[in-house]
Design an enzyme around this catalytic site. Sequence first.
Site, mmCIF file in Angstrom:
data_model
loop_
_atom_site.group_PDB
_atom_site.id
_atom_site.type_symbol
_atom_site.label_atom_id
_atom_site.label_comp_id
_atom_site.label_asym_id
_atom_site.label_seq_id
_atom_site.Cartn_x
_atom_site.Cartn_y
_atom_site.Cartn_z
ATOM 1 N N HIS A 1 0.856 -1.190 0.000
ATOM 2 C CA HIS A 1 0.000 0.000 0.000
ATOM 3 C C HIS A 1 0.890 1.237 0.000
ATOM 4 C CE1 HIS A 1 -3.174 2.829 1.151
ATOM 5 N NE2 HIS A 1 -4.017 1.887 0.780
ATOM 6 N N ASP B 1 -7.956 -5.307 -0.061
ATOM 7 C CA ASP B 1 -8.411 -6.189 -1.150
ATOM 8 C C ASP B 1 -8.020 -7.638 -0.953
ATOM 9 O OD1 ASP B 1 -7.583 -3.389 -3.077
ATOM 10 O OD2 ASP B 1 -9.611 -4.169 -2.767
#
Length: 431
Positions: free
Chosen positions: A308, A366
């Site tokens: 991320h 996700d």
Amino acid sequence: MSEAPKTATLTIDGKNYDLPIHSPTTGPDVLDIRKLYGQAGVFTYDPGFTSTASCESTITYIDGEEGILTHRGYPIGELAGQSHYLEVCYLLLYGALPNAAELEEFETTITRHTMLHEQMVNFFRGFRRDAHPMAIMVGVVGAMSAFYHDSTDISDPRQREVASHRLIAKMPTIAAMAYKYTIGQPFISPRNDLDYASNFLRMCFAVPAEDYEVNPILSRAMDRIFTLHADHEQNASTSTVRLASSSGANPFACIAAGIACLWGPAHGGANQACLEMLKEIGSVDRIPEFIERAKDKNDPFRLMGFGHRVYKNMDPRATVMKQSADEVLELLGVDDNPLLQVASELERIALSDPYFKEKKLFPNVDFYSGIILEAMGFPTSMFTPIFALSRTVGWISQWKEQLSDPAHKIGRPRQLYLGEDVRSYTDIENR
Ligand code: SDX
């Protein structure tokens, strides 16, 4: 006595420039460079915006090092555990948790905007049946500006509010219709006696031939997934919505731009890519092969659902999502789901691998969402539409915040030009 404003001094060619430093409620200070080009004739250079704050905001705060995410100050874990999606929508839109009367009025308003203009049904019929639902959503949401003219004037606060409510209310209907269209089943109309998540599940999975009872376990899990995806500071799709809005584009065009950006596999498309990756891995014994591929600089393969830009610790949403996956799969009696076993083992191995530890790569939002969505009966092609549905309130809240800032102006970055210097045109005979 108030403290003197903090400044940073930049020296260029022996000349000093004082740049104001602004301090946030919490998080890093920011260096105000708005006057830098005018004063020093230089641009700053930050192609991925890794060190750039694009705006002031009071909506969402992320501490990537500590793995903290708050919406209007409330931690995501508390909201996912104790609140519900439409209450979180109210919080994001209006800045405070609603009282009982405010919440009832808001939920009634949203419920009464869930139907789509009947003429838009024809719009769906122009798509091929094998169109990706995201392609349909981008098109249909953009086309809403052709059907809802009475809420496109962004200078009118009431029209801005009506557009906000219409988008939040109609996204489940549009997403469900996109799904039904691609599987060749008739559209199912929303019902006013169902809550937001139950309505969506029924519009996706009911058929006219029989009654459909919503499983409360699934609707609670669906609502939690909506909440976990609701907003996330200035991510790529939110920044796209803000940039589109800065030109004065109407709200439906701005949200369609956000949907288009979210579709990318590096962003919201990762949930579909992650489940496809887990299926490709197939079994626990093939995990090392994929871990090595993810570490190989010559292999473009990346571990989808990992890493991320901001989180250099566990994404707090992934933690809640994993708990929800365990609960939902057990309650559905599919807790021996091989994909969950592969995902859990992949997470364990990756988190102990020096490469992932050194680069601070952790599971993100996700990584587990696709496992739940597949167990609920959704095809992978519906994972990103569900992310887009959930994120609409975040996009709209950020859009509303930007428009309410009287100082906001069109976003227009500059560049580091490395092309040809000025040169004269030559006739083709002389080339
Ligand atoms: C979302 O921004 C948001 O808030 C987004 C989001 C939201 O709610 O809006 O949180 C939603 O988009 C979550 C992210 C979903 N994407 C994926 O899961 C796709 C896989 N992840 C990566 O593509 C990547 O981690 C990004 C795009 C998410 C972040 O990329 P960055 O910040 O630009 O990091 P990077 O590409 O510079 O990577 C840093 C290093 C690189 O190695 P070096 O070049 O330094 O040697 O880490 C490596 C990368 O190669 N790396 C990975 C990796 N992610 C980064 N290596 C293997 N697998 C990965 N997943």
